[in-house]
Design a protein around this motif. Structure first.
Motif, short mmCIF file in Angstrom:
data_model
loop_
_atom_site.label_atom_id
_atom_site.label_comp_id
_atom_site.label_asym_id
_atom_site.label_seq_id
_atom_site.Cartn_x
_atom_site.Cartn_y
_atom_site.Cartn_z
N GLY A 15 1.82 -5.07 2.20
CA GLY A 15 0.82 -5.93 1.44
C GLY A 15 -0.17 -5.50 0.32
O GLY A 15 -0.03 -6.38 -0.77
N THR A 16 -0.38 -4.30 0.44
CA THR A 16 -1.08 -3.92 -0.62
C THR A 16 -0.18 -3.59 -1.68
O THR A 16 -0.58 -3.57 -2.96
N TRP A 17 1.08 -3.26 -1.64
CA TRP A 17 2.07 -3.15 -2.55
C TRP A 17 2.33 -4.69 -3.28
O TRP A 17 2.18 -4.47 -4.69
N VAL A 18 2.40 -5.54 -2.51
CA VAL A 18 2.43 -6.76 -3.14
C VAL A 18 1.17 -7.38 -3.91
O VAL A 18 1.44 -7.68 -5.16
N PHE A 19 0.03 -6.66 -3.52
CA PHE A 19 -0.96 -7.07 -4.19
C PHE A 19 -1.13 -6.43 -5.73
O PHE A 19 -1.50 -6.98 -6.62
N SER A 21 1.87 -5.20 -7.11
CA SER A 21 3.17 -5.09 -7.96
C SER A 21 2.97 -5.65 -9.18
O SER A 21 3.68 -5.33 -10.12
N ASN A 35 1.01 -12.93 -6.12
CA ASN A 35 0.81 -11.87 -5.61
C ASN A 35 -0.21 -11.24 -5.32
O ASN A 35 -0.58 -10.58 -4.11
N GLY A 39 -0.77 -11.09 -1.30
CA GLY A 39 -0.76 -9.62 -0.83
C GLY A 39 -1.94 -9.10 -0.19
O GLY A 39 -2.08 -8.37 0.57
N THR A 74 6.27 -14.85 0.10
CA THR A 74 6.38 -13.59 -0.86
C THR A 74 7.97 -13.48 -1.21
O THR A 74 8.20 -13.31 -2.30
N ASN A 92 9.27 -8.42 -4.85
CA ASN A 92 8.72 -9.47 -3.94
C ASN A 92 9.83 -9.72 -2.70
O ASN A 92 9.51 -9.96 -1.71
#
Length: 121
Positions: A15-19, A21, A35, A39, A74, A92
């Motif tokens: 989730g941090t990666w999505v935040f 990304s 995101n 995220g 996502t 994503n």
């Protein structure tokens, strides 16, 4: 029995990666805002699930269920926002699918915890 805190912790990392990304792969437009919001929600609720696998103040399935929905969204977001196939698109899709699978495993593992926990009367 799946180790719920570990699975939820991994979902929090994803989730941090999505935040981040959109910044790391140089995205632009609404997908970046999406995101960041999704995220952050996925990371926060996954971290909460990792810290309190039995639920804490929230009922046990609420955290993983929110993470599952965030992961599914996502995956769908690049299609909804019309993002061209590229690094952000695949980031994503892959990260969202992994988050959703991990959240589903946490839901299953949490159910298993509830049924396996002996009750004292």
């Amino acid at each position: 029995m799946p180790p719920v805190p570990r699975l939820a912790g991994l979902a929090a990392v994803l989730g941090t990666w999505v935040f981040w990304s959109g910044v790391f792969v140089t995205g632009f437009g609404w997908i970046v805002t999406n995101n960041v919001l999704v995220g952050a929600a996925a990371a926060a609720f996954a971290a909460y699930t990792a810290a309190r696998p039995s639920g804490g103040r929230l009922p046990a399935p609420v955290g993983p269920l929110i993470v599952l929905v965030a992961g599914a969204w996502t995956v769908a977001a690049p299609f909804v926002f019309g993002i061209e196939m590229g690094i952000l698109f695949w980031s994503n899709v892959v990260a969202g699918a992994l988050v959703a699978v991990l959240a589903a495993a946490c839901l299953y593992g949490g159910r298993k915890l509830e049924t396996d926990t002996p009750t004292t009367t």
